[in-house]
Scaffold this motif. Structure first.
Motif, mmCIF file in Angstrom:
data_model
loop_
_atom_site.group_PDB
_atom_site.id
_atom_site.type_symbol
_atom_site.label_atom_id
_atom_site.label_comp_id
_atom_site.label_asym_id
_atom_site.label_seq_id
_atom_site.Cartn_x
_atom_site.Cartn_y
_atom_site.Cartn_z
ATOM 1 N N ARG A 81 14.217 8.712 1.856
ATOM 2 C CA ARG A 81 15.436 9.137 1.147
ATOM 3 C C ARG A 81 15.351 10.566 0.643
ATOM 4 N N PRO A 82 14.302 10.951 -0.124
ATOM 5 C CA PRO A 82 14.217 12.356 -0.513
ATOM 6 C C PRO A 82 13.927 13.280 0.661
ATOM 7 N N PHE A 83 13.113 12.817 1.637
ATOM 8 C CA PHE A 83 12.765 13.686 2.763
ATOM 9 C C PHE A 83 13.992 14.076 3.573
ATOM 10 N N TRP A 84 14.760 13.099 4.014
ATOM 11 C CA TRP A 84 15.937 13.397 4.843
ATOM 12 C C TRP A 84 17.022 14.104 4.026
ATOM 13 N N GLY A 85 17.097 13.802 2.729
ATOM 14 C CA GLY A 85 18.035 14.534 1.872
ATOM 15 C C GLY A 85 17.687 16.004 1.826
ATOM 16 N N TRP A 86 16.396 16.285 1.701
ATOM 17 C CA TRP A 86 15.910 17.685 1.684
ATOM 18 C C TRP A 86 16.224 18.378 3.012
ATOM 19 N N VAL A 87 15.969 17.671 4.113
ATOM 20 C CA VAL A 87 16.264 18.245 5.433
ATOM 21 C C VAL A 87 17.751 18.556 5.554
ATOM 22 N N SER A 88 18.587 17.619 5.109
ATOM 23 C CA SER A 88 20.039 17.793 5.284
ATOM 24 C C SER A 88 20.597 18.941 4.443
ATOM 25 N N ASP A 89 19.948 19.222 3.310
ATOM 26 C CA ASP A 89 20.373 20.362 2.499
ATOM 27 C C ASP A 89 20.140 21.681 3.233
ATOM 28 N N ARG A 90 19.254 21.653 4.219
ATOM 29 C CA ARG A 90 18.908 22.867 4.943
ATOM 30 C C ARG A 90 19.573 22.989 6.310
ATOM 31 N N ILE A 91 19.757 21.881 6.994
ATOM 32 C CA ILE A 91 20.343 21.987 8.338
ATOM 33 C C ILE A 91 21.698 21.291 8.442
ATOM 34 N N GLY A 92 22.163 20.675 7.362
ATOM 35 C CA GLY A 92 23.467 20.011 7.379
ATOM 36 C C GLY A 92 23.351 18.508 7.549
ATOM 37 N N ARG A 93 24.337 17.797 6.991
ATOM 38 C CA ARG A 93 24.307 16.324 7.023
ATOM 39 C C ARG A 93 24.404 15.787 8.459
ATOM 40 N N ALA A 94 25.383 16.306 9.209
ATOM 41 C CA ALA A 94 25.634 15.759 10.547
ATOM 42 C C ALA A 94 24.443 15.994 11.475
ATOM 43 N N ASN A 95 23.858 17.203 11.433
ATOM 44 C CA ASN A 95 22.680 17.482 12.267
ATOM 45 C C ASN A 95 21.540 16.524 11.924
ATOM 46 N N THR A 96 21.330 16.312 10.621
ATOM 47 C CA THR A 96 20.237 15.440 10.174
ATOM 48 C C THR A 96 20.483 14.006 10.607
ATOM 49 N N MET A 97 21.721 13.538 10.469
ATOM 50 C CA MET A 97 22.046 12.180 10.911
ATOM 51 C C MET A 97 21.782 12.018 12.406
ATOM 52 N N ALA A 98 22.237 12.973 13.201
ATOM 53 C CA ALA A 98 22.055 12.888 14.654
ATOM 54 C C ALA A 98 20.572 12.813 15.007
ATOM 55 N N ILE A 99 19.754 13.638 14.344
ATOM 56 C CA ILE A 99 18.310 13.650 14.614
ATOM 57 C C ILE A 99 17.672 12.336 14.174
ATOM 58 N N ALA A 100 17.946 11.919 12.930
ATOM 59 C CA ALA A 100 17.294 10.716 12.391
ATOM 60 C C ALA A 100 17.699 9.464 13.162
ATOM 61 N N PHE A 101 18.994 9.313 13.443
ATOM 62 C CA PHE A 101 19.457 8.128 14.173
ATOM 63 C C PHE A 101 18.886 8.118 15.593
ATOM 64 N N GLY A 102 18.835 9.286 16.215
ATOM 65 C CA GLY A 102 18.266 9.384 17.561
ATOM 66 C C GLY A 102 16.786 9.026 17.581
ATOM 67 N N LEU A 103 16.041 9.524 16.582
ATOM 68 C CA LEU A 103 14.617 9.208 16.490
ATOM 69 C C LEU A 103 14.394 7.721 16.237
ATOM 70 N N GLU A 104 15.275 7.133 15.432
ATOM 71 C CA GLU A 104 15.148 5.698 15.159
ATOM 72 C C GLU A 104 15.348 4.883 16.434
ATOM 73 N N ALA A 105 16.319 5.293 17.249
ATOM 74 C CA ALA A 105 16.543 4.600 18.529
ATOM 75 C C ALA A 105 15.306 4.714 19.424
ATOM 76 N N LEU A 106 14.723 5.922 19.477
ATOM 77 C CA LEU A 106 13.521 6.126 20.287
ATOM 78 C C LEU A 106 12.360 5.267 19.788
ATOM 79 N N ALA A 107 12.226 5.169 18.461
ATOM 80 C CA ALA A 107 11.143 4.365 17.886
ATOM 81 C C ALA A 107 11.285 2.899 18.281
ATOM 82 N N LYS A 108 12.519 2.412 18.299
ATOM 83 C CA LYS A 108 12.748 1.006 18.663
ATOM 84 C C LYS A 108 12.441 0.758 20.140
ATOM 85 N N VAL A 109 12.828 1.707 20.989
ATOM 86 C CA VAL A 109 12.539 1.568 22.417
ATOM 87 C C VAL A 109 11.026 1.629 22.652
ATOM 88 N N ALA A 110 10.354 2.562 21.950
ATOM 89 C CA ALA A 110 8.899 2.667 22.079
ATOM 90 C C ALA A 110 8.209 1.404 21.572
#
Length: 214
Positions: A81-110
């Motif tokens: 929660r604090p980590f992704w919040g910190w990231v989003s303050d720097r690169i934007g909410r939508a960019n952070t969501m796209a990255i985090a959700f994409g990584l989560e999908a990859l983690a599940k496939v892996a």
């Protein structure tokens, strides 16, 4: 600076005004999708571990692979929660969501490919929770950005019901899917697909919408 990347609406929407917008319902859909994926995996973690004997495989200090995974999952879900919040303050909410959700999908496939290996089961399930935990910092921030600060807490309270909506579908949905298929594998594919749809919505729809704020 941080403010250059995170705009905020100059108009504050009341809860009734917010729920009459298409933007709110797309955000609601995104949170429901990601929460569903996370809850589906949560519901299946113990049965999956039992399938591969990971609930008996001792890894460290007498703790089983499943026990270690459950401990790390909770810790990383909180740290997310604090980590992704910190990231989003720097690169934007939508960019952070796209990255985090994409990584989560990859983690599940892996995880599907490596689930029988105790170390990878622990690492990848923990990473899945790390990517999932960010919805509880990014969505309240996005609600405040898009719908203004005056009613942000009430507005997010409405948005947060998406987790309840997700739990209605995720727990029985995951159980039915696993039972009908005779396997939990389709559950993981469905959860990964939910994440990818949410990541796509963040990139294609939310990013241009929030770029106009400020």
């Amino acid at each position: 600076g941080v403010r250059a990347r995170v705009g905020q609406s100059t108009v504050s929407y009341t809860p009734m005004q917010m729920v009459r917008t298409g933007t709110f319902w797309l955000l609601y859909l995104m949170m429901t999708l990601v929460a569903s994926g996370g809850l589906m995996v949560t519901a299946q973690l113990k049965p999956i571990a039992a399938t591969y004997g990971l609930d008996r495989k001792v890894m460290w200090l007498g703790i089983t692979a499943l026990g270690l995974a459950l401990v790390l999952d909770r810790i990383l879900n909180g740290l997310a929660r604090p980590f992704w919040g910190w990231v989003s303050d720097r690169i934007g909410r939508a960019n952070t969501m796209a990255i985090a959700f994409g990584l989560e999908a990859l983690a599940k496939v892996a995880l599907l490919q490596l689930v029988s290996r105790p170390v990878w089961f622990v690492i990848l399930s923990a990473f899945t929770f790390f990517a999932w935990g960010e919805i509880f910092s990014l969505f309240p921030a996005t609600i405040g950005d898009v719908f203004g600060p005056d009613h942000a807490t009430t507005n997010y309270g409405i948005q947060y019901t998406a987790k309840g909506t997700a739990s209605i579908f995720a727990a029985p949905g995951a159980a039915l899917l696993a039972e009908s298929a005779g396997s939990w594998i389709p559950v993981f594919w469905a959860a990964a697909a939910f994440d990818l749809v949410a990541a796509g919505l963040a990139w294609v729809w939310l990013k241009p919408r929030t770029a106009k704020l400020g």
